[in-house]
Design an enzyme around this catalytic site. Structure first.
Site, short mmCIF file in Angstrom:
data_model
loop_
_atom_site.label_atom_id
_atom_site.label_comp_id
_atom_site.label_asym_id
_atom_site.label_seq_id
_atom_site.Cartn_x
_atom_site.Cartn_y
_atom_site.Cartn_z
N ASP A 173 -23.01 40.24 -2.28
CA ASP A 173 -23.76 41.13 -3.16
C ASP A 173 -23.80 40.60 -4.59
OD1 ASP A 173 -25.29 43.40 -3.03
OD2 ASP A 173 -23.69 44.76 -3.67
N ASP A 198 -25.02 50.20 0.60
CA ASP A 198 -23.95 50.74 -0.22
C ASP A 198 -23.35 52.00 0.37
OD1 ASP A 198 -24.44 48.72 -2.08
OD2 ASP A 198 -25.98 49.90 -3.08
#
Length: 348
Positions: A212, A258
């Site tokens: 990420d 997420d």
């Protein structure tokens, strides 16, 4: 068209061309946090029931240590592949194919999500009919089953409702329809993707932490794909809802990654709580609160610095660190990492 900086694993706020009121901002962020917590909470509870299933056909997908180590590499290749596709081919045709793909997946995911609730509210005086969808290949002794799907009246109703939502999404791309599909994807992901032990969970979250941060801060690949990708892979909530109602168009967004990635780790900790047989949910509650803290910190940093943030940068340390500290204080750290099969739970 206002560009979006939101990808599968990041939060973005559209601040370049729109300044939200404090009330609109608070409502949007609060709603995103609430929507993120729903699939994690209910998906974790349903993962325990799924793990106790005695039917092998109902068992969830298992993520092993090897799978977890390879996942960031596979995700990176997929992301870069999409980046090249959007650079080479027409964005319109790619999104058309993606829309049809997620249309089918969304209907199935939403139908599966609704099924337990339909079982509870379905009137007892209405007869339930059983159906079977069977596809075979060949004939006689060489006949082989390709699809054998059994369902009933309640499943049919769930499927019809889900199809209506799917048509609404395809035709209007309305944010409510997007969120219904997104919540269904996230809940199914948390419920059905099982980590087999805590070590695997740490490997997966650690790898995706690096993934990420690299793709958001190191390159423009994530941003480019996110701006081009049209699919219900994120939850959205309008910041101008108070001014424009349901027709609002300025969104704060949260990627499903997420939710699902930390969610499957939180569900793992709930199954660890159950395996201890102490009638407590210490690690589940700790990780759940850690997720709220991490997501709140992500929103605060993003809103303060006016820049898209990789949410796993904040969520991973919180979701791993808080439970490990609790285990250390309780003297259960060794036991936490010694259990090697939290894939499913024997009923007792």
């Amino acid at each position: 068209v206002i560009p979006s900086l939101t990808g599968p694993h990041e939060i973005a706020d559209i601040l370049e061309t729109f300044v939200a009121t404090p009330e609109g901002t608070a409502l949007a962020y609060g709603s995103l946090v609430f929507m993120a917590l729903l699939p994690i909470f209910f998906g974790a509870l349903r993962s325990v029931s799924c793990g106790k299933s005695k039917n092998s056909s109902d068992m969830p997908e298992t993520i092993t240590g090897r799978d977890a180590a390879r996942f960031p590499i596979i995700a990176s290749c997929t992301l870069f592949g999409l980046y090249l596709f959007f650079k080479i081919f027409s964005q319109e045709y790619i999104n058309l194919l993606l829309s049809m793909y997620f249309f089918v997946l969304g209907i199935l995911a939403l139908s599966h999500t609704m099924s337990p609730f339909m079982n509870r509210i379905f009137p007892a005086n209405i007869p339930i009919k059983q159906y079977q969808l069977l596809f075979t290949q060949g004939s006689g002794e060489t006949k082989e089953e390709m699809v054998n799907y059994e369902f009933d009246t309640k499943d049919m109703i769930c499927l019809v409702i889900s199809t209506v939502v799917g048509v609404w999404y395809i035709l209007k791309k309305h944010w409510i329809a997007n969120n219904l599909f997104g919540l269904a994807f996230a809940l199914n992901g948390v419920e059905l993707l099982h980590l087999n032990n805590i070590s695997t969970g740490c490997i997966l979250l650690g790898g995706l932490f690096v993934y990420d941060v690299f793709w958001v801060f190191g390159t423009n690949v994530m941003v480019t794909v996110a701006k081009s990708f049209e699919a219900p892979i994120k939850l959205v909530f309008p910041q101008d809802l108070l001014e424009k109602g349901l027709g609002a168009s300025q969104f704060a967004m949260l990627g499903l990654g997420d939710i699902v990635i930390p969610g499957i780790f939180i569900a793992l900790l709930l199954r660890f709580d159950v395996s201890l047989k102490k009638n407590t949910r210490t690690y589940f509650h700790t990780s759940f609160l850690a997720y709220i803290f991490g997501l709140g910190l992500t929103i605060w940093v993003m809103h303060t610095f006016k820049h898209a943030q990789p949410a796993l940068l904040y969520l991973v340390p919180a979701c791993i660190g808080f439970p490990l500290v609790v285990a250390l204080l309780k003297g259960e750290l060794t036991e936490m990492f010694s259990l090697t099969n939290l894939y499913y739970l024997h009923s007792s």
